[in-house]
Design a protein around this motif. Sequence first.
Motif, PDB file in Angstrom:
ATOM      1  N   GLU A  73      45.833  24.021  35.361  1.00  0.00           N
ATOM      2  CA  GLU A  73      44.520  24.645  35.254  1.00  0.00           C
ATOM      3  C   GLU A  73      44.265  25.419  36.533  1.00  0.00           C
ATOM      4  O   GLU A  73      44.259  24.842  37.626  1.00  0.00           O
ATOM      5  CB  GLU A  73      43.441  23.588  35.040  1.00  0.00           C
ATOM      6  N   LEU A  74      44.057  26.726  36.392  1.00  0.00           N
ATOM      7  CA  LEU A  74      43.825  27.565  37.561  1.00  0.00           C
ATOM      8  C   LEU A  74      42.343  27.616  37.886  1.00  0.00           C
ATOM      9  O   LEU A  74      41.515  27.781  36.988  1.00  0.00           O
ATOM     10  CB  LEU A  74      44.317  28.990  37.302  1.00  0.00           C
ATOM     11  N   ASP A  75      42.018  27.506  39.172  1.00  0.00           N
ATOM     12  CA  ASP A  75      40.624  27.678  39.563  1.00  0.00           C
ATOM     13  C   ASP A  75      40.300  29.174  39.514  1.00  0.00           C
ATOM     14  O   ASP A  75      41.193  30.023  39.455  1.00  0.00           O
ATOM     15  CB  ASP A  75      40.369  27.079  40.948  1.00  0.00           C
ATOM     16  N   SER A  76      39.026  29.512  39.529  1.00  0.00           N
ATOM     17  CA  SER A  76      38.613  30.905  39.355  1.00  0.00           C
ATOM     18  C   SER A  76      39.110  31.800  40.484  1.00  0.00           C
ATOM     19  O   SER A  76      39.460  32.958  40.255  1.00  0.00           O
ATOM     20  CB  SER A  76      37.095  31.004  39.222  1.00  0.00           C
ATOM     21  N   GLN A  77      39.184  31.284  41.710  1.00  0.00           N
ATOM     22  CA  GLN A  77      39.669  32.081  42.833  1.00  0.00           C
ATOM     23  C   GLN A  77      41.145  32.454  42.652  1.00  0.00           C
ATOM     24  O   GLN A  77      41.544  33.590  42.876  1.00  0.00           O
ATOM     25  CB  GLN A  77      39.469  31.330  44.151  1.00  0.00           C
ATOM     26  N   THR A  78      41.969  31.488  42.234  1.00  0.00           N
ATOM     27  CA  THR A  78      43.396  31.754  42.005  1.00  0.00           C
ATOM     28  C   THR A  78      43.576  32.725  40.850  1.00  0.00           C
ATOM     29  O   THR A  78      44.353  33.682  40.939  1.00  0.00           O
ATOM     30  CB  THR A  78      44.150  30.442  41.722  1.00  0.00           C
ATOM     31  N   ALA A  79      42.859  32.496  39.760  1.00  0.00           N
ATOM     32  CA  ALA A  79      42.940  33.402  38.605  1.00  0.00           C
ATOM     33  C   ALA A  79      42.534  34.816  39.002  1.00  0.00           C
ATOM     34  O   ALA A  79      43.197  35.790  38.622  1.00  0.00           O
ATOM     35  CB  ALA A  79      42.062  32.886  37.473  1.00  0.00           C
ATOM     36  N   SER A  80      41.487  34.930  39.791  1.00  0.00           N
ATOM     37  CA  SER A  80      41.030  36.241  40.242  1.00  0.00           C
ATOM     38  C   SER A  80      42.067  36.917  41.131  1.00  0.00           C
ATOM     39  O   SER A  80      42.334  38.107  40.988  1.00  0.00           O
ATOM     40  CB  SER A  80      39.707  36.091  40.987  1.00  0.00           C
ATOM     41  N   SER A  81      42.680  36.156  42.039  1.00  0.00           N
ATOM     42  CA  SER A  81      43.681  36.738  42.941  1.00  0.00           C
ATOM     43  C   SER A  81      44.903  37.257  42.185  1.00  0.00           C
ATOM     44  O   SER A  81      45.566  38.183  42.628  1.00  0.00           O
ATOM     45  CB  SER A  81      44.101  35.737  44.012  1.00  0.00           C
ATOM     46  N   LEU A  82      45.173  36.651  41.032  1.00  0.00           N
ATOM     47  CA  LEU A  82      46.299  37.098  40.202  1.00  0.00           C
ATOM     48  C   LEU A  82      45.855  38.061  39.100  1.00  0.00           C
ATOM     49  O   LEU A  82      46.668  38.478  38.282  1.00  0.00           O
ATOM     50  CB  LEU A  82      46.997  35.888  39.565  1.00  0.00           C
ATOM     51  N   GLN A  83      44.564  38.372  39.083  1.00  0.00           N
ATOM     52  CA  GLN A  83      43.978  39.246  38.058  1.00  0.00           C
ATOM     53  C   GLN A  83      44.236  38.698  36.659  1.00  0.00           C
ATOM     54  O   GLN A  83      44.573  39.429  35.737  1.00  0.00           O
ATOM     55  CB  GLN A  83      44.489  40.678  38.198  1.00  0.00           C
ATOM     56  N   LEU A  84      44.059  37.379  36.524  1.00  0.00           N
ATOM     57  CA  LEU A  84      44.259  36.718  35.236  1.00  0.00           C
ATOM     58  C   LEU A  84      42.912  36.416  34.605  1.00  0.00           C
ATOM     59  O   LEU A  84      42.004  35.938  35.269  1.00  0.00           O
ATOM     60  CB  LEU A  84      45.016  35.393  35.412  1.00  0.00           C
ATOM     61  N   ASP A  85      42.800  36.711  33.318  1.00  0.00           N
ATOM     62  CA  ASP A  85      41.658  36.239  32.549  1.00  0.00           C
ATOM     63  C   ASP A  85      42.220  35.519  31.330  1.00  0.00           C
ATOM     64  O   ASP A  85      43.430  35.352  31.200  1.00  0.00           O
ATOM     65  CB  ASP A  85      40.693  37.376  32.181  1.00  0.00           C
ATOM     66  N   GLU A  86      41.360  35.097  30.442  1.00  0.00           N
ATOM     67  CA  GLU A  86      41.807  34.302  29.289  1.00  0.00           C
ATOM     68  C   GLU A  86      42.786  35.040  28.390  1.00  0.00           C
ATOM     69  O   GLU A  86      43.554  34.416  27.663  1.00  0.00           O
ATOM     70  CB  GLU A  86      40.595  33.843  28.477  1.00  0.00           C
ATOM     71  N   GLU A  87      42.757  36.359  28.421  1.00  0.00           N
ATOM     72  CA  GLU A  87      43.608  37.147  27.524  1.00  0.00           C
ATOM     73  C   GLU A  87      44.868  37.686  28.197  1.00  0.00           C
ATOM     74  O   GLU A  87      45.730  38.253  27.534  1.00  0.00           O
ATOM     75  CB  GLU A  87      42.788  38.292  26.935  1.00  0.00           C
ATOM     76  N   THR A  88      44.987  37.510  29.493  1.00  0.00           N
ATOM     77  CA  THR A  88      46.151  38.028  30.209  1.00  0.00           C
ATOM     78  C   THR A  88      47.335  37.093  30.006  1.00  0.00           C
ATOM     79  O   THR A  88      47.242  35.898  30.284  1.00  0.00           O
ATOM     80  CB  THR A  88      45.859  38.126  31.725  1.00  0.00           C
ATOM     81  N   PRO A  89      48.459  37.628  29.538  1.00  0.00           N
ATOM     82  CA  PRO A  89      49.638  36.758  29.388  1.00  0.00           C
ATOM     83  C   PRO A  89      50.169  36.352  30.756  1.00  0.00           C
ATOM     84  O   PRO A  89      50.208  37.149  31.694  1.00  0.00           O
ATOM     85  CB  PRO A  89      50.640  37.636  28.635  1.00  0.00           C
ATOM     86  N   CYS A  90      50.543  35.075  30.861  1.00  0.00           N
ATOM     87  CA  CYS A  90      51.124  34.611  32.113  1.00  0.00           C
ATOM     88  C   CYS A  90      52.263  33.637  31.830  1.00  0.00           C
ATOM     89  O   CYS A  90      52.350  33.064  30.743  1.00  0.00           O
ATOM     90  CB  CYS A  90      50.070  33.986  33.023  1.00  0.00           C
ATOM     91  N   LEU A  91      53.110  33.500  32.807  1.00  0.00           N
ATOM     92  CA  LEU A  91      54.222  32.546  32.772  1.00  0.00           C
ATOM     93  C   LEU A  91      54.067  31.601  33.942  1.00  0.00           C
ATOM     94  O   LEU A  91      53.531  31.978  34.987  1.00  0.00           O
ATOM     95  CB  LEU A  91      55.562  33.265  32.902  1.00  0.00           C
ATOM     96  N   VAL A  92      54.533  30.385  33.772  1.00  0.00           N
ATOM     97  CA  VAL A  92      54.545  29.418  34.859  1.00  0.00           C
ATOM     98  C   VAL A  92      55.977  28.930  35.004  1.00  0.00           C
ATOM     99  O   VAL A  92      56.625  28.561  34.029  1.00  0.00           O
ATOM    100  CB  VAL A  92      53.600  28.224  34.563  1.00  0.00           C
ATOM    101  N   TYR A  93      56.456  28.966  36.234  1.00  0.00           N
ATOM    102  CA  TYR A  93      57.786  28.454  36.547  1.00  0.00           C
ATOM    103  C   TYR A  93      57.668  27.390  37.626  1.00  0.00           C
ATOM    104  O   TYR A  93      56.767  27.440  38.467  1.00  0.00           O
ATOM    105  CB  TYR A  93      58.706  29.561  37.090  1.00  0.00           C
ATOM    106  N   THR A  94      58.588  26.445  37.610  1.00  0.00           N
ATOM    107  CA  THR A  94      58.733  25.491  38.707  1.00  0.00           C
ATOM    108  C   THR A  94      60.171  25.583  39.199  1.00  0.00           C
ATOM    109  O   THR A  94      61.089  25.825  38.416  1.00  0.00           O
ATOM    110  CB  THR A  94      58.423  24.043  38.273  1.00  0.00           C
ATOM    111  N   ILE A  95      60.322  25.383  40.489  1.00  0.00           N
ATOM    112  CA  ILE A  95      61.658  25.431  41.078  1.00  0.00           C
ATOM    113  C   ILE A  95      62.370  24.118  40.770  1.00  0.00           C
ATOM    114  O   ILE A  95      61.808  23.037  40.943  1.00  0.00           O
ATOM    115  CB  ILE A  95      61.588  25.696  42.584  1.00  0.00           C
TER     116      ILE A  95
END
Length: 152
Positions: A73-95
């Motif tokens: 779950e991204l906080d609003s500051q992190t989402a904003s810094s990545l320019q992510l909103d509910e409709e923006t596709p995103c991927l999550v990776y872990t090393i």
Amino acid sequence: MNVATSRFGAIDIEPEDVISVPDGILGFPTSTQYVVIEHRPGSVFRWLQSIDEPTVAFLVADPASLVSDFALELDSQTASSLQLDEETPCLVYTIATIPKGKPEETTINLAGPIVVNVANRTARQLVLEDPAYAIRHPVMLGDRKQPAEAAA
């Protein structure tokens, strides 16, 4: 564009395949341009290969493919810094870390996920302070997609 790498040799990439990580990956602040390379067909793993530094490549995986209860779950500051909103596709990776000759000891870093905004090709590695997400979370490989016992 042709890029020389130490792991894969010379690879051809398209400019639209480049992912910008302005802050770099922890410990690698000057490597800010990456491309995702398939590990092998059907594998949950990918390589996050630096374009800036030919010797830098991280084995990564979508944590949801290895840990059934992972939910970032991204906080609003992190989402904003990545320019992510509910409709923006995103991927999550872990090393991922697979000790040589010991695949049964594979771990993934759930405390440091890399979030990619697919629309604008920017990414950021987060540092999560939630004790539920370990730096070395053991995983089981193979046909079963189940988390290993005891994640801490």
